[in-house]
Write an enzyme that holds these catalytic residues in place. Structure first.
Site, mmCIF file in Angstrom:
data_model
loop_
_atom_site.group_PDB
_atom_site.id
_atom_site.type_symbol
_atom_site.label_atom_id
_atom_site.label_comp_id
_atom_site.label_asym_id
_atom_site.label_seq_id
_atom_site.Cartn_x
_atom_site.Cartn_y
_atom_site.Cartn_z
ATOM 1 N N SER A 1 3.541 4.118 1.985
ATOM 2 C CA SER A 1 5.019 4.415 1.663
ATOM 3 C C SER A 1 5.049 5.881 1.711
ATOM 4 O O SER A 1 4.751 6.610 2.570
ATOM 5 C CB SER A 1 5.042 4.071 0.322
ATOM 6 O OG SER A 1 6.405 4.108 0.031
ATOM 7 N N HIS B 1 6.739 1.386 4.385
ATOM 8 C CA HIS B 1 8.162 1.430 3.773
ATOM 9 C C HIS B 1 9.095 2.399 4.307
ATOM 10 O O HIS B 1 8.982 3.422 4.347
ATOM 11 C CB HIS B 1 7.942 1.530 2.287
ATOM 12 C CG HIS B 1 7.242 0.657 1.520
ATOM 13 N ND1 HIS B 1 6.642 0.986 0.425
ATOM 14 C CD2 HIS B 1 6.821 -0.544 2.020
ATOM 15 C CE1 HIS B 1 5.709 0.059 -0.028
ATOM 16 N NE2 HIS B 1 6.082 -0.901 1.137
ATOM 17 N N ASP C 1 2.690 -1.548 -4.384
ATOM 18 C CA ASP C 1 2.917 -2.559 -3.245
ATOM 19 C C ASP C 1 1.338 -2.526 -2.677
ATOM 20 O O ASP C 1 0.616 -1.341 -2.670
ATOM 21 C CB ASP C 1 3.748 -2.324 -2.098
ATOM 22 C CG ASP C 1 3.907 -3.493 -0.992
ATOM 23 O OD1 ASP C 1 3.420 -4.357 -1.501
ATOM 24 O OD2 ASP C 1 4.186 -3.246 0.363
#
Length: 208
Positions: free
Chosen positions: A29, A56, A148
């Site tokens: 991310s 992401h 995540d």
């Protein structure tokens, strides 16, 4: 969705080659693009596992991540498309706003609901990889905020795979690696500049 995937699992475990691992599934991310770029830039074209990456990204704009990375690595990098056959030495990047999954050696993309406000979600990628590749899978958690991947690494470990997390010193954002480490399912905590060497050792039994 994750429970449904588990309920539908079978014993199919596609094998791409004769190496120890067939696939490296990556979660990244904030700060992840730099980390992914450094790792891929030092892997050779002969790397004998497929690489699937959930990064992401904003759903508002088309992604140019594959184009950027293609200029930095000897591997083939592409934005994942429905039905792609997973191939050694090829990197598959999640498209914006779609979950990236693997199913019997192919790529599957999904508009299923967001998981903890995320689409794509690394937890779903890790689960699908664990169910299909079992002990021949590596999960790699890189720089990012949030948690995540922390659920998905449990599936990887349960099915006999190996989990790697980027270390605190080299991660621009340590949220995701830290969350994975705290689960107790991480096998190796590795500085960014050593991750490529670890992957080469695990996948091909050799060092850069």
């Amino acid at each position: 969705m994750m429970k449904q995937m588990a309920d539908n699992a079978n014993n199919y475990s596609p094998q791409l080659n004769d190496t120890a691992f067939d696939i490296v599934a990556v979660a990244a991310s904030a700060g992840g693009l730099n980390a992914v770029s450094e790792i891929l830039s030092t892997l050779p074209a002969t790397f004998s596992a497929a690489i699937a990456i959930v990064q992401h990204l904003s759903a508002r704009y088309p992604s140019v991540m594959a184009e950027i990375l293609n200029r930095k690595t000897a591997l083939k990098v592409k934005q994942a498309e429905e039905g792609d056959n997973l191939a050694p030495g090829t990197v598959y990047i999640s498209p914006p706003d779609r979950h990236l999954l693997v199913n019997e050696g192919t790529v599957s993309l999904s508009y299923a609901e967001s998981v903890r406000f995320l689409r794509p979600c690394a937890d779903l990628l890790f689960e699908s990889v664990a169910l299909n590749y079992k002990q021949r899978a590596i999960a790699l958690v890189l720089s990012g905020t949030g948690n995540d991947g922390s659920i998905g690494v449990g599936y990887i470990k349960k099915m006999g795979g190996t989990v790697i997390a980027q270390d605190k010193k080299t991660a621009e954002f340590f949220g995701m690696p830290s969350a994975a480490i705290q689960t107790g399912n991480v096998d190796l905590i590795v500085p960014l500049n050593e991750i490529s060497n670890v992957l080469m050792t695990l996948v091909m039994g050799m060092q850069l």
